[in-house]
Design a protein around this motif. Structure first.
Motif, PDB file in Angstrom:
ATOM      1  N   ALA A  91      22.384 -31.632  37.391  1.00 52.30           N
ATOM      2  CA  ALA A  91      21.861 -31.160  38.673  1.00 52.30           C
ATOM      3  C   ALA A  91      22.722 -31.659  39.825  1.00 52.30           C
ATOM      4  O   ALA A  91      23.058 -30.909  40.754  1.00 52.30           O
ATOM      5  N   GLY A  92      23.105 -32.933  39.771  1.00 50.83           N
ATOM      6  CA  GLY A  92      23.961 -33.494  40.811  1.00 50.83           C
ATOM      7  C   GLY A  92      25.327 -32.844  40.837  1.00 50.83           C
ATOM      8  O   GLY A  92      25.902 -32.581  41.903  1.00 50.83           O
ATOM      9  N   LEU A  93      25.871 -32.554  39.660  1.00 48.31           N
ATOM     10  CA  LEU A  93      27.183 -31.911  39.564  1.00 48.31           C
ATOM     11  C   LEU A  93      27.156 -30.521  40.173  1.00 48.31           C
ATOM     12  O   LEU A  93      28.037 -30.139  40.943  1.00 48.31           O
ATOM     13  N   LEU A  94      26.137 -29.738  39.837  1.00 55.54           N
ATOM     14  CA  LEU A  94      26.044 -28.379  40.351  1.00 55.54           C
ATOM     15  C   LEU A  94      25.928 -28.354  41.871  1.00 55.54           C
ATOM     16  O   LEU A  94      26.509 -27.496  42.542  1.00 55.54           O
ATOM     17  N   VAL A  95      25.192 -29.306  42.413  1.00 63.14           N
ATOM     18  CA  VAL A  95      24.989 -29.347  43.863  1.00 63.14           C
ATOM     19  C   VAL A  95      26.218 -29.877  44.588  1.00 63.14           C
ATOM     20  O   VAL A  95      26.632 -29.339  45.622  1.00 63.14           O
ATOM     21  N   GLY A  96      26.838 -30.929  44.062  1.00 61.50           N
ATOM     22  CA  GLY A  96      27.845 -31.652  44.828  1.00 61.50           C
ATOM     23  C   GLY A  96      29.294 -31.404  44.514  1.00 61.50           C
ATOM     24  O   GLY A  96      30.165 -31.773  45.302  1.00 61.50           O
ATOM     25  N   PRO A 112      22.676 -34.305  49.282  1.00 56.59           N
ATOM     26  CA  PRO A 112      22.052 -33.388  48.316  1.00 56.59           C
ATOM     27  C   PRO A 112      22.348 -33.737  46.863  1.00 56.59           C
ATOM     28  O   PRO A 112      21.495 -33.536  45.985  1.00 56.59           O
ATOM     29  N   THR A 113      23.550 -34.262  46.595  1.00 54.66           N
ATOM     30  CA  THR A 113      23.923 -34.563  45.216  1.00 54.66           C
ATOM     31  C   THR A 113      23.023 -35.620  44.604  1.00 54.66           C
ATOM     32  O   THR A 113      22.456 -35.440  43.514  1.00 54.66           O
ATOM     33  N   ASN A 114      22.886 -36.740  45.291  1.00 54.22           N
ATOM     34  CA  ASN A 114      22.081 -37.831  44.742  1.00 54.22           C
ATOM     35  C   ASN A 114      20.595 -37.530  44.803  1.00 54.22           C
ATOM     36  O   ASN A 114      19.826 -38.002  43.957  1.00 54.22           O
ATOM     37  N   GLY A 115      20.183 -36.733  45.788  1.00 57.69           N
ATOM     38  CA  GLY A 115      18.803 -36.270  45.803  1.00 57.69           C
ATOM     39  C   GLY A 115      18.503 -35.423  44.580  1.00 57.69           C
ATOM     40  O   GLY A 115      17.469 -35.588  43.914  1.00 57.69           O
ATOM     41  N   ALA A 116      19.427 -34.522  44.246  1.00 56.92           N
ATOM     42  CA  ALA A 116      19.248 -33.656  43.076  1.00 56.92           C
ATOM     43  C   ALA A 116      19.273 -34.458  41.780  1.00 56.92           C
ATOM     44  O   ALA A 116      18.532 -34.148  40.831  1.00 56.92           O
TER      45      ALA A 116
END
Length: 251
Positions: free
Chosen positions: A18-23, A217-221
């Motif tokens: 999830a973090g990879l896709l966002v960030g 957003p990355t770490n939130g995700a």
């Protein structure tokens, strides 16, 4: 492997994805800002998408990731001035890793490991401390936190921890972007000195805005994906165990 360990592994994998896709798109711009020259965030985004398209987001393995992110049509002075006329050097992450191995052996595959350790070992420690402190203050415990709370606490923990290591991250990116056979930099410290002499103190803040923009957003995700998945997996496993107990009791 017991149930709790299995749930933790799967939830961690989902959170990481999830973090990879966002960030990751923002990470590509950040690396290029740090390694290719003094390029603004807006200019970096527009050049990347204009001349390379959305497929210029590559692979998340750190050294390979950086090598592939820097497959541009020139150095910092030329990047984004015209469309690429040559094919990328690497066809994919596997080809990149094999090329590093053929060029410099196993050492080449771990190039910049020391710089990475300098950046990650302390920052991961206080990243988790900050996250845990915020979760406890707001929600009491992690599994009781709302999605909004998880996003907020994870995002803030990531942003705060990244703020402290941007200078180290700049040097790490430059070391790993270097030629493994004929390196420009001897080591982490040599890269610090040469970067400062050539570009001044401002070089150590290169990519700062993109780092923070990416971290939130990355770490939130990551934490939203991890905790939500963990709760669902635990609930599913618990339901399966209760069903088995009920079956045994009725047999």
């Amino acid at each position: 492997m017991n149930t709790e360990v299995w749930c933790d592994f799967v939830a961690g994998w989902i959170g990481g994805c999830a973090g990879l896709l966002v960030g990751h798109p923002m990470d590509t711009i950040k690396v290029r800002q740090q390694a290719l020259g003094n390029v603004s965030a807006i200019s970096g985004i527009s050049r990347t998408f204009k001349y390379e398209g959305v497929l210029s987001v590559a692979c998340p393995v750190d050294l390979v990731k950086i090598k592939m992110q820097l497959q541009t049509e020139g150095d910092g002075s030329a990047w984004g001035k015209s469309k690429k006329t040559t094919a990328p050097r690497y066809g994919g992450p596997t080809a990149c890793l094999l090329d590093l191995y053929r060029t410099a052996g196993l050492r080449g595959c771990y190039y910049g490991l020391g710089s990475m350790a300098i950046r990650d070992v302390p920052s991961f420690g206080y990243y988790m401390v900050i996250y845990e402190m915020m979760i406890r203050q707001i929600a009491g415990r992690e599994d009781a936190a709302s999605p909004a709370t998880l996003m907020f606490c994870g995002g803030m923990a990531g942003a705060i921890s990244w703020m402290t290591i941007v200078p180290i991250d700049v040097i790490k990116s430059r070391v790993q972007a270097d030629d493994v056979v004929n390196p420009q930099y001897k080591n982490f410290w040599d890269c610090c000195v040469k970067s400062y002499k050539n570009e001044g103190l401002s070089v150590f803040t290169r990519g700062f805005s993109m780092v923070i923009l990416r971290a939130l957003p990355t770490n939130g995700a990551i934490f939203l994906g991890y905790v939500t998945s963990m709760n669902l997996l635990r609930s599913s496993m618990s339901g399966t165990r209760e069903s088995r107990v009920a079956d045994c009791a009725s047999a």
